[in-house]
Design a protein around this motif. Structure first.
Motif, PDB file in Angstrom:
ATOM      1  N   PRO A  10       1.078   3.038   5.946  1.00 31.69           N
ATOM      2  CA  PRO A  10       2.035   3.550   6.920  1.00 31.69           C
ATOM      3  C   PRO A  10       1.925   5.079   6.967  1.00 31.69           C
ATOM      4  O   PRO A  10       1.531   5.698   5.978  1.00 31.69           O
ATOM      5  CB  PRO A  10       3.400   3.136   6.351  1.00 31.69           C
ATOM      6  N   ARG A  11       2.300   5.660   8.100  1.00 26.05           N
ATOM      7  CA  ARG A  11       2.090   7.094   8.265  1.00 26.05           C
ATOM      8  C   ARG A  11       2.865   7.966   7.273  1.00 26.05           C
ATOM      9  O   ARG A  11       2.454   9.084   6.982  1.00 26.05           O
ATOM     10  CB  ARG A  11       2.420   7.514   9.690  1.00 26.05           C
ATOM     11  N   HIS A  12       3.997   7.466   6.787  1.00 27.23           N
ATOM     12  CA  HIS A  12       4.805   8.289   5.876  1.00 27.23           C
ATOM     13  C   HIS A  12       4.300   8.236   4.425  1.00 27.23           C
ATOM     14  O   HIS A  12       4.897   8.853   3.548  1.00 27.23           O
ATOM     15  CB  HIS A  12       6.272   7.854   5.928  1.00 27.23           C
ATOM     16  N   VAL A  13       3.213   7.501   4.186  1.00 25.47           N
ATOM     17  CA  VAL A  13       2.713   7.356   2.810  1.00 25.47           C
ATOM     18  C   VAL A  13       1.444   8.188   2.619  1.00 25.47           C
ATOM     19  O   VAL A  13       0.466   8.015   3.340  1.00 25.47           O
ATOM     20  CB  VAL A  13       2.426   5.879   2.469  1.00 25.47           C
ATOM     21  N   ALA A  14       1.473   9.096   1.638  1.00 24.82           N
ATOM     22  CA  ALA A  14       0.306   9.941   1.350  1.00 24.82           C
ATOM     23  C   ALA A  14      -0.600   9.237   0.346  1.00 24.82           C
ATOM     24  O   ALA A  14      -0.129   8.586  -0.582  1.00 24.82           O
ATOM     25  CB  ALA A  14       0.772  11.278   0.786  1.00 24.82           C
ATOM     26  N   LEU A  15      -1.905   9.404   0.540  1.00 26.19           N
ATOM     27  CA  LEU A  15      -2.879   8.809  -0.371  1.00 26.19           C
ATOM     28  C   LEU A  15      -3.476   9.877  -1.291  1.00 26.19           C
ATOM     29  O   LEU A  15      -4.108  10.825  -0.822  1.00 26.19           O
ATOM     30  CB  LEU A  15      -4.008   8.140   0.421  1.00 26.19           C
ATOM     31  N   VAL A  16      -3.262   9.703  -2.582  1.00 24.97           N
ATOM     32  CA  VAL A  16      -3.958  10.509  -3.580  1.00 24.97           C
ATOM     33  C   VAL A  16      -5.151   9.673  -4.047  1.00 24.97           C
ATOM     34  O   VAL A  16      -4.977   8.603  -4.629  1.00 24.97           O
ATOM     35  CB  VAL A  16      -3.041  10.828  -4.785  1.00 24.97           C
ATOM     36  N   VAL A  30      -4.458   5.989  -5.792  1.00 24.74           N
ATOM     37  CA  VAL A  30      -5.393   4.862  -5.761  1.00 24.74           C
ATOM     38  C   VAL A  30      -6.789   5.314  -6.206  1.00 24.74           C
ATOM     39  O   VAL A  30      -7.383   6.195  -5.583  1.00 24.74           O
ATOM     40  CB  VAL A  30      -5.454   4.255  -4.339  1.00 24.74           C
ATOM     41  N   GLY A  31      -7.278   4.710  -7.278  1.00 20.30           N
ATOM     42  CA  GLY A  31      -8.594   5.064  -7.801  1.00 20.30           C
ATOM     43  C   GLY A  31      -9.630   3.986  -7.573  1.00 20.30           C
ATOM     44  O   GLY A  31     -10.477   4.075  -6.680  1.00 20.30           O
ATOM     45  N   SER A  32      -9.568   2.920  -8.371  1.00 20.64           N
ATOM     46  CA  SER A  32     -10.653   1.930  -8.361  1.00 20.64           C
ATOM     47  C   SER A  32     -10.820   1.220  -7.013  1.00 20.64           C
ATOM     48  O   SER A  32     -11.927   0.818  -6.670  1.00 20.64           O
ATOM     49  CB  SER A  32     -10.462   0.932  -9.502  1.00 20.64           C
ATOM     50  N   ALA A  33      -9.760   1.087  -6.229  1.00 15.75           N
ATOM     51  CA  ALA A  33      -9.904   0.441  -4.916  1.00 15.75           C
ATOM     52  C   ALA A  33     -10.716   1.301  -3.949  1.00 15.75           C
ATOM     53  O   ALA A  33     -11.219   0.807  -2.946  1.00 15.75           O
ATOM     54  CB  ALA A  33      -8.531   0.108  -4.319  1.00 15.75           C
ATOM     55  N   ILE A  34     -10.854   2.582  -4.259  1.00 12.09           N
ATOM     56  CA  ILE A  34     -11.704   3.459  -3.439  1.00 12.09           C
ATOM     57  C   ILE A  34     -13.076   3.627  -4.084  1.00 12.09           C
ATOM     58  O   ILE A  34     -14.112   3.404  -3.453  1.00 12.09           O
ATOM     59  CB  ILE A  34     -11.065   4.856  -3.268  1.00 12.09           C
ATOM     60  N   PHE A  35     -13.077   4.029  -5.360  1.00 11.02           N
ATOM     61  CA  PHE A  35     -14.323   4.448  -6.011  1.00 11.02           C
ATOM     62  C   PHE A  35     -15.016   3.342  -6.802  1.00 11.02           C
ATOM     63  O   PHE A  35     -16.094   3.548  -7.338  1.00 11.02           O
ATOM     64  CB  PHE A  35     -14.040   5.629  -6.953  1.00 11.02           C
ATOM     65  N   GLY A  36     -14.378   2.183  -6.905  1.00 13.00           N
ATOM     66  CA  GLY A  36     -14.928   1.125  -7.752  1.00 13.00           C
ATOM     67  C   GLY A  36     -14.443   1.290  -9.185  1.00 13.00           C
ATOM     68  O   GLY A  36     -13.797   2.287  -9.526  1.00 13.00           O
ATOM     69  N   ALA A  37     -14.800   0.322 -10.015  1.00 13.91           N
ATOM     70  CA  ALA A  37     -14.322   0.338 -11.399  1.00 13.91           C
ATOM     71  C   ALA A  37     -14.829   1.570 -12.135  1.00 13.91           C
ATOM     72  O   ALA A  37     -15.906   2.082 -11.829  1.00 13.91           O
ATOM     73  CB  ALA A  37     -14.791  -0.913 -12.117  1.00 13.91           C
TER      74      ALA A  37
END
Ligand SMILES: *Cc1c(COP(=O)(O)O)cnc(C)c1O
Length: 219
Positions: free
Chosen positions: A15-21, A208-215
């Motif tokens: 959602p637009r109000h949620v920032a992704l680190v 969010v780490g592993s869901a982007i970069f893998g394990a």
């Protein structure tokens, strides 16, 4: 899927109000650049010196978030550039951040980490200790730190109802604290395995780490 495909897909789904680190700890500059090239600018690290090295090497429009537990003697290495420190869990740490921020003529944004997990291993302050801190006189005098929200980590468990109730608890504390401290705007909760639940329960910043970069290779 590749790092860039993952990063684009997750950004689109939020959602637009949620920032992704994008949590890039242990990942190489080349891997992080794949996410950067999709437009991602906020990255999270959990070791001060690793983050400092990446800051030196990488484009200067990246916002670096320190998401891990911080030792007071390491604060000086990130004070010149860090944009948000997520896991402030004591007044002594906040005081040191204030001191180092002042030396750098900056105001450093911080989140207080609240212990919401039932397990023992997680750092964080109790609700009562955090409330005492934000209402204390000393707190008003830390002019070079700005506490802008709360952070929490749920118990590492398959039990979705437990995770959900811990996130609910952090949101309740956030809503309560906001009545005393209106500068609080960020609720940092949710990681790869649970960020959708966290968002349903009121998170507006996910790490969010592993869901982007893998394990990650565990050491
Ligand atoms: C590593 C880490 C994350 C990301 O974990 P993933 O499960 O890989 O998404 C989030 N928050 C903190 C504090 C972390 O240390």
């Amino acid at each position: 899927m590749s790092i860039s495909e993952n990063c684009i897909a997750i950004n689109k789904s939020l959602p637009r109000h949620v920032a992704l680190v994008a949590v890039s700890k242990t990942k190489s500059v080349a891997e992080i650049m794949q996410a950067y090239d999709t437009g991602q600018r906020v990255f999270g690290e959990n070791k001060v010196q690793e983050m400092e090295g990446k800051w030196q090497e990488m484009p200067k429009d990246i916002e670096w978030h320190m998401i891990g537990h911080v030792q007071r003697n390491k604060v000086k290495y990130m004070a010149p550039f860090v944009s948000l420190i997520h896991a402030v869990d004591s007044e002594r740490l906040l005081k040191e951040i204030n001191k180092q921020a002042k030396k750098n003529d900056r105001v450093i944004n911080c989140l207080l980490q609240i212990k919401i997990a039932k397990e023992d291993s997680k750092f964080g302050m109790s609700e009562a200790a955090a409330k005492t801190l934000i209402t204390s006189e000393a707190f008003q005098n830390y002019k070079n730190v700005s506490v802008v929200g709360l952070m929490g980590m749920a118990t590492f468990t398959e039990n979705e109802e437990q995770v959900r109730s811990e996130f609910k608890e952090l949101k309740r504390i956030f809503d309560d604290f906001r009545r005393i401290q209106e500068k609080l705007t960020i609720v940092s909760m949710g990681m790869s395995g649970d960020y959708n639940i966290a968002i349903e329960e009121g998170s507006n910043m996910v790490r969010v780490g592993s869901a982007i970069f893998g394990a990650r290779n565990t050491i």
